[in-house]
Design a protein around this motif. Structure first.
Motif, PDB file in Angstrom:
ATOM      1  N   ASN A 104      40.109  46.738  42.074  1.00 46.21           N
ATOM      2  CA  ASN A 104      39.709  47.116  43.450  1.00 46.21           C
ATOM      3  C   ASN A 104      40.015  48.665  42.876  1.00 46.21           C
ATOM      4  OD1 ASN A 104      39.475  47.760  46.039  1.00 46.21           O
ATOM      5  ND2 ASN A 104      39.514  46.058  46.705  1.00 46.21           N
ATOM      6  N   PRO A 105      38.965  49.911  42.666  1.00 51.44           N
ATOM      7  CA  PRO A 105      39.751  50.603  43.140  1.00 51.44           C
ATOM      8  C   PRO A 105      39.890  51.599  44.830  1.00 51.44           C
ATOM      9  CG  PRO A 105      37.207  50.759  42.926  1.00 51.44           C
ATOM     10  CD  PRO A 105      37.782  49.487  43.535  1.00 51.44           C
ATOM     11  N   ASN A 106      39.982  50.609  45.825  1.00 49.92           N
ATOM     12  CA  ASN A 106      40.776  50.358  46.968  1.00 49.92           C
ATOM     13  C   ASN A 106      41.649  50.079  47.531  1.00 49.92           C
ATOM     14  OD1 ASN A 106      37.831  53.048  48.172  1.00 49.92           O
ATOM     15  ND2 ASN A 106      36.449  50.944  47.826  1.00 49.92           N
ATOM     16  N   ARG A 107      42.412  49.641  46.523  1.00 46.59           N
ATOM     17  CA  ARG A 107      43.828  49.061  46.156  1.00 46.59           C
ATOM     18  C   ARG A 107      44.531  50.203  46.624  1.00 46.59           C
ATOM     19  NH1 ARG A 107      45.275  45.592  41.667  1.00 46.59           N
ATOM     20  NH2 ARG A 107      47.591  45.828  42.072  1.00 46.59           N
ATOM     21  N   LEU A 108      45.754  49.976  47.382  1.00 47.78           N
ATOM     22  CA  LEU A 108      46.261  51.375  48.105  1.00 47.78           C
ATOM     23  C   LEU A 108      46.422  51.893  46.812  1.00 47.78           C
ATOM     24  CD1 LEU A 108      48.196  49.427  51.452  1.00 47.78           C
ATOM     25  CD2 LEU A 108      45.901  51.707  50.980  1.00 47.78           C
ATOM     26  N   ASP A 109      47.028  51.357  46.032  1.00 45.47           N
ATOM     27  CA  ASP A 109      47.826  51.548  44.367  1.00 45.47           C
ATOM     28  C   ASP A 109      47.162  52.451  43.140  1.00 45.47           C
ATOM     29  OD1 ASP A 109      47.259  49.079  44.166  1.00 45.47           O
ATOM     30  OD2 ASP A 109      48.453  48.744  42.944  1.00 45.47           O
ATOM     31  N   ASP A 110      45.588  52.078  43.813  1.00 49.30           N
ATOM     32  CA  ASP A 110      44.938  52.899  42.782  1.00 49.30           C
ATOM     33  C   ASP A 110      44.660  54.457  42.831  1.00 49.30           C
ATOM     34  OD1 ASP A 110      42.526  51.559  41.012  1.00 49.30           O
ATOM     35  OD2 ASP A 110      42.190  52.968  42.327  1.00 49.30           O
TER      36      ASP A 110
END
Length: 164
Positions: A104-110
């Motif tokens: 998921n590219p919308n994770r906070l760590d991405d």
């Protein structure tokens, strides 16, 4: 391994599930597909559907266009002995499900910069990586040729445009 695909009920989820199922079938698998009823099941994986997929023999659950916020249903999948992969593009909070992989590219760590992609685009990128790995392992042969992912861009276009 018996693979179950759990897709969202919208066009992005349906095209994501279709693209992934097409690829798995090309590889010789026969995946189960579950698209929830929007009215009766609501958005995302639910415990009852997860249990039903496990009862049908699924040992690997792949969610597409959903799953990032499905903490309890995916914990149930793990309790049932399933491996879980989430391919999703929805905004993620600080709490993430405990799964084997969360694409998921919308994770906070991405840091990928791919947060603009719909889920079907993420499925395509994932399958590009899977094909590369299978190529390196010698999986593709003249009897089992590498699938033409570019030939499936109509799924990606439809899911992306409809999700906008």
């Amino acid at each position: 391994e018996k693979v179950a695909i759990f897709g969202d009920y919208d066009v992005d989820g349906a095209t994501s599930a279709a693209l992934l199922a097409w690829h798995l079938r090309h590889c010789g698998l026969d995946p189960l597909i579950h698209i929830p009823d929007r009215i009766f099941e609501g958005y995302g994986p639910n415990t009852e559907a997860i249990r039903a997929l496990a009862a049908k023999g699924a040992t690997l659950l792949v969610t597409v266009d959903c799953g990032t916020t499905s903490i309890e249903p995916l914990a149930e999948a793990k309790r049932l002995g399933m491996s879980v992969v989430v391919i999703d593009h929805h905004q993620a909070g600080t709490e993430l499900p405990e799964v084997d992989a969360l694409v998921n590219p919308n994770r906070l760590d991405d840091l990928s910069g791919l947060g603009h992609l719909a889920a079907v685009g993420l499925v395509l990128v994932t399958l590009v990586a899977v094909n590369r790995e299978l190529r390196q392992r010698g999986f593709w042969t003249s009897e089992m040729p590498e699938p033409d992912l570019l030939g499936m861009l109509h799924h990606v276009a439809l899911g992306t445009v409809a999700d906008v």
